[in-house]
Scaffold this active site. Structure first.
Site, mmCIF file in Angstrom:
data_model
loop_
_atom_site.group_PDB
_atom_site.id
_atom_site.type_symbol
_atom_site.label_atom_id
_atom_site.label_comp_id
_atom_site.label_asym_id
_atom_site.label_seq_id
_atom_site.Cartn_x
_atom_site.Cartn_y
_atom_site.Cartn_z
ATOM 1 C CG HIS A 39 -6.768 -12.491 11.780
ATOM 2 N ND1 HIS A 39 -7.547 -12.581 12.916
ATOM 3 C CD2 HIS A 39 -5.484 -12.518 12.213
ATOM 4 C CE1 HIS A 39 -6.763 -12.658 13.982
ATOM 5 N NE2 HIS A 39 -5.507 -12.627 13.586
ATOM 6 C CB CYS A 89 -11.528 -10.526 12.148
ATOM 7 S SG CYS A 89 -10.951 -12.233 12.108
ATOM 8 C CG MET A 97 -10.111 -8.545 15.139
ATOM 9 S SD MET A 97 -9.085 -9.985 14.805
ATOM 10 C CE MET A 97 -7.927 -9.250 13.653
#
Length: 105
Positions: A39, A89, A97
């Site tokens: 990430h 991310c 995300m």
């Protein structure tokens, strides 16, 4: 004040936890690598109150965190404009995300 945002939920979902957070200028947000790495945390240059690429870059951490437990932190400047800052991310943006930090005025 310091807040923690997990990268990946405890159940392994591709999300920021919490996905929404309200802070004050000068506060710090620690981004803690939790599950399903890698990430990173990138602030969107167009989706911040100043529409500033430089501000977005200064808040971002593009280097990938590979291992659970790794962390990185961002301190919002004391003069950070109030409003909503969107971050994501890079590897998992397409999976949704994405998060938002609101800097209170």
């Amino acid at each position: 004040e310091t807040y923690t945002v997990k990268l990946g939920s405890d159940k392994g979902l591709l999300v920021f936890e919490p996905a929404k957070l309200t802070i004050k200028p000068g506060d710090t947000v620690e981004f803690l690598n939790n599950k399903v790495p890698p990430h990173n945390v990138v602030f969107d240059a167009a989706l911040n109150p100043a529409k500033s690429a430089d501000l977005a870059k200064s808040l971002s951490h593009k280097q990938l965190l590979m291992s659970p437990g790794q962390s990185t932190s961002t301190t919002f400047p004391a003069d950070a404009p109030a409003g909503e800052y969107t971050f994501y991310c890079e590897p998992h943006r397409g999976a949704g995300m994405v998060g938002k930090i609101t800097v209170a005025g």
